[in-house]
Design an enzyme around this catalytic site. Sequence first.
Site, PDB file in Angstrom:
ATOM      1  CG  ASP A   1      17.164 -75.792  73.916  1.00 25.39           C
ATOM      2  OD1 ASP A   1      16.074 -75.974  74.496  1.00 25.39           O
ATOM      3  OD2 ASP A   1      17.458 -76.316  72.827  1.00 25.39           O
ATOM      4  CB  SER A   2      18.962 -69.513  77.242  1.00 26.09           C
ATOM      5  OG  SER A   2      19.437 -69.105  75.993  1.00 26.09           O
TER       6      SER A   2
ATOM      7  CE  LYS B   1      12.425 -69.399  76.860  1.00 28.41           C
ATOM      8  NZ  LYS B   1      13.454 -70.078  76.031  1.00 28.41           N
ATOM      9  CB  THR B   2      12.027 -74.569  81.543  1.00 25.78           C
ATOM     10  OG1 THR B   2      11.487 -74.290  80.231  1.00 25.78           O
ATOM     11  CG2 THR B   2      11.022 -75.401  82.319  1.00 25.78           C
TER      12      THR B   2
ATOM     13  CE  LYS C   1       7.150 -71.960  76.611  1.00 28.11           C
ATOM     14  NZ  LYS C   1       8.583 -72.204  76.632  1.00 28.11           N
TER      15      LYS C   1
ATOM     16  CB  ALA D   1       8.057 -69.403  73.002  1.00 30.38           C
ATOM     17  N   GLY D   2      11.558 -69.203  73.297  1.00 32.21           N
ATOM     18  CA  GLY D   2      12.747 -68.763  72.594  1.00 32.21           C
ATOM     19  C   GLY D   2      13.199 -67.391  73.054  1.00 32.21           C
TER      20      GLY D   2
ATOM     21  CD  GLU E   1       9.600 -71.409  80.275  1.00 28.86           C
ATOM     22  OE1 GLU E   1      10.453 -71.958  79.561  1.00 28.86           O
ATOM     23  OE2 GLU E   1       8.984 -72.008  81.177  1.00 28.86           O
TER      24      GLU E   1
END
Length: 205
Positions: free
Chosen positions: A11-12, A14-15, A31, A100-101, A98
Amino acid sequence: MVYFVTSIHTDSGKTLVSAILTEALQADYWKPVQCGIEQTDLKTVKELVDNAHCMFFNERYLFKAPLSPHAAAQKEGVGIKLADFSLPANEGHDLIIEGAGGILVPLNDKEFVIDIAEKFQAEIILVSNIYLGSINHTLLTVNEMKRRGLKVKGIIFNGVENSATEEIILKHSGYKCLLRIRPEQKIDHETVMKYSVKLFEHWDD
């Protein structure tokens, strides 16, 4: 060019960053691993990007549970293997991958998310969202990427402006700041377009 978007934790942003890069570079988006299907990142990026040049590729692994990839895979009786990943046929466009985490989120007992970037010799774009502790988390991530000898394009800061935090991270990482994303009341295509224009102010510095 292949770019890999990673971050200092979940939740930084990235998307959002992936959407901005996809729009700005008229790139394709992929992704490889998605955990949690209520609102996939692929669906979100498709909603945020409005560019006829872009292609959006399906995930290699798509899991129902919003867990770490290795745990989500185990829950469904699946084993993730780095060897199973191959780049989508994107007809020579830039490709935004992208992650993950964060970089050391496990895919399985031996391999990590960052191994995907290393496999494809992707240039890393690190998203650092600003909070108490983010300096430590960012520089630990930087140290691991340097240890692996990965090529890094730069850092994108996300969150309330904190010049002291940003300056110390840039000083000790040696990376450049590509973009600063500030809190927005609404995240939509107009927001993505605004930052996609700003991206080019320092992209080729």
